[in-house]
Design a protein around this motif. Sequence first.
Motif, short mmCIF file in Angstrom:
data_model
loop_
_atom_site.label_atom_id
_atom_site.label_comp_id
_atom_site.label_asym_id
_atom_site.label_seq_id
_atom_site.Cartn_x
_atom_site.Cartn_y
_atom_site.Cartn_z
N ALA A 96 48.77 36.28 45.85
CA ALA A 96 48.08 36.67 46.93
C ALA A 96 46.61 36.04 47.35
O ALA A 96 46.38 35.80 48.55
N THR A 97 45.89 36.00 46.17
CA THR A 97 44.70 35.28 46.44
C THR A 97 44.93 33.98 46.99
O THR A 97 43.86 33.40 48.22
N LEU A 98 45.56 33.35 46.53
CA LEU A 98 45.84 31.84 47.01
C LEU A 98 46.27 31.70 48.36
O LEU A 98 45.75 30.77 49.07
N LEU A 99 47.20 32.63 48.73
CA LEU A 99 47.58 32.58 50.10
C LEU A 99 46.46 33.10 51.07
O LEU A 99 46.52 32.56 52.18
N GLY A 100 45.42 33.80 50.46
CA GLY A 100 44.39 34.21 51.49
C GLY A 100 43.57 32.99 51.81
O GLY A 100 43.05 33.25 52.59
N TYR A 101 43.55 31.99 51.02
CA TYR A 101 42.76 30.71 51.26
C TYR A 101 43.31 29.78 52.31
O TYR A 101 42.73 28.97 52.96
N LEU A 102 44.61 30.31 52.63
CA LEU A 102 45.19 29.21 53.81
C LEU A 102 45.27 30.03 54.94
O LEU A 102 45.12 31.28 55.20
N THR A 103 45.28 29.19 56.05
CA THR A 103 45.63 29.93 57.42
C THR A 103 46.90 30.66 57.50
O THR A 103 47.93 30.25 57.31
N PRO A 104 46.81 32.07 57.91
CA PRO A 104 47.99 32.68 58.08
C PRO A 104 49.42 32.08 59.03
O PRO A 104 48.93 31.43 59.96
N GLN A 105 50.53 32.25 58.58
CA GLN A 105 51.65 31.84 59.47
C GLN A 105 52.91 32.87 58.94
O GLN A 105 52.79 33.37 58.05
N HIS A 106 53.78 32.89 60.06
CA HIS A 106 54.64 34.04 60.06
C HIS A 106 55.91 33.05 59.98
O HIS A 106 56.55 32.41 60.63
N ALA A 107 56.46 33.41 58.56
CA ALA A 107 57.58 32.47 58.13
C ALA A 107 58.30 33.56 57.12
O ALA A 107 57.53 34.31 56.64
N LEU A 131 41.66 22.46 48.64
CA LEU A 131 40.30 23.10 49.54
C LEU A 131 39.20 22.43 49.01
O LEU A 131 38.30 22.19 49.92
N LEU A 132 39.15 21.48 47.99
CA LEU A 132 38.01 20.50 47.57
C LEU A 132 37.98 19.36 48.51
O LEU A 132 36.82 18.98 49.04
N ASP A 133 39.26 18.69 48.92
CA ASP A 133 39.31 17.81 49.74
C ASP A 133 38.99 18.09 51.11
O ASP A 133 38.46 17.18 51.85
N ASN A 134 39.17 19.21 51.54
CA ASN A 134 38.75 19.67 53.18
C ASN A 134 37.36 20.38 53.03
O ASN A 134 37.02 20.94 53.90
N SER A 135 36.57 20.07 51.89
CA SER A 135 35.09 20.69 51.91
C SER A 135 35.12 22.09 51.98
O SER A 135 33.98 22.54 52.70
N ARG A 136 35.90 22.87 51.70
CA ARG A 136 35.85 24.27 51.61
C ARG A 136 35.56 24.83 50.15
O ARG A 136 36.14 25.30 49.45
N ILE A 137 34.24 24.62 50.01
CA ILE A 137 33.67 24.64 48.55
C ILE A 137 33.50 26.24 48.52
O ILE A 137 33.95 26.74 47.30
N ASN A 138 33.27 27.06 49.38
CA ASN A 138 32.90 28.39 49.33
C ASN A 138 34.33 29.22 49.10
O ASN A 138 34.41 30.05 48.41
N ASP A 139 35.49 28.41 49.36
CA ASP A 139 36.53 28.99 48.92
C ASP A 139 37.15 28.46 47.56
O ASP A 139 38.01 29.05 46.64
N ALA A 140 36.79 27.21 47.28
CA ALA A 140 37.28 26.51 46.20
C ALA A 140 36.75 27.21 44.98
O ALA A 140 37.29 27.16 43.78
N VAL A 141 35.39 27.49 44.93
CA VAL A 141 34.77 28.02 43.66
C VAL A 141 35.54 29.18 43.34
O VAL A 141 35.89 29.37 41.98
N PRO A 142 35.64 30.37 43.91
CA PRO A 142 36.44 31.70 43.49
C PRO A 142 37.96 30.98 43.23
O PRO A 142 38.60 31.72 42.15
N CYS A 143 38.39 30.03 43.72
CA CYS A 143 39.96 29.64 43.49
C CYS A 143 39.76 28.95 41.98
O CYS A 143 40.81 29.46 41.28
N ALA A 144 38.72 28.17 41.70
CA ALA A 144 38.87 27.60 40.23
C ALA A 144 38.53 28.42 39.31
O ALA A 144 38.78 28.56 38.22
N GLN A 145 37.70 29.50 39.59
CA GLN A 145 37.26 30.61 38.54
C GLN A 145 38.48 31.76 38.34
O GLN A 145 38.39 32.62 37.55
N ALA A 146 39.53 31.99 39.30
CA ALA A 146 40.51 32.63 39.18
C ALA A 146 41.60 32.30 38.11
O ALA A 146 41.43 31.14 37.65
#
Length: 146
Positions: A96-107, A131-146
């Motif tokens: 659920a945390t990983l899905l939260g980093y991505l834009t929502p989609q209804h599928a 996340l790192l390639d798209n310079s979303r460092i604020n999201d990447a740090v908690p993702c890496a620590q998870a």
Amino acid sequence: MSTKSTPKKTEKKDVEIKDVEMKEETSEKSQAELDTLTIDDIKEQIIVIEKSVVNKEPRFVMRVLRQLASTRRRLNDSVLRQLIKNHMSDSYDFKATLLGYLTPQHAGEDKPQYKSILTDTYVHLLTLIYLLDNSRINDAVPCAQA
């Protein structure tokens, strides 16, 4: 004479508008096709990872990691969302945390097809790289620590 040239100009504008619409449809189709090809490639990589788990052979995982450079260029939100929904086990705590980093989609949601912790870790790694390639460092740090 001006009346004759006006219909041609209007007709030319209509053709240009149709051409632009066709190019947009083609680019949308090509992006959807690219996403499908990317997902298929990653599915094959996941099968190789599963083979590594079953046979206890780390060389299969190394083969997948060598392909990581080409895979990372083709990652996007929709590809990762489908991978997380379809290929991560529900018991994985950070799904659920990983899905939260991505834009929502209804599928529609499918049940996960693979159950290995290595598969979950690989999809987690792909999300972190995206996340790192798209310079979303604020999201990447908690993702890496998870």
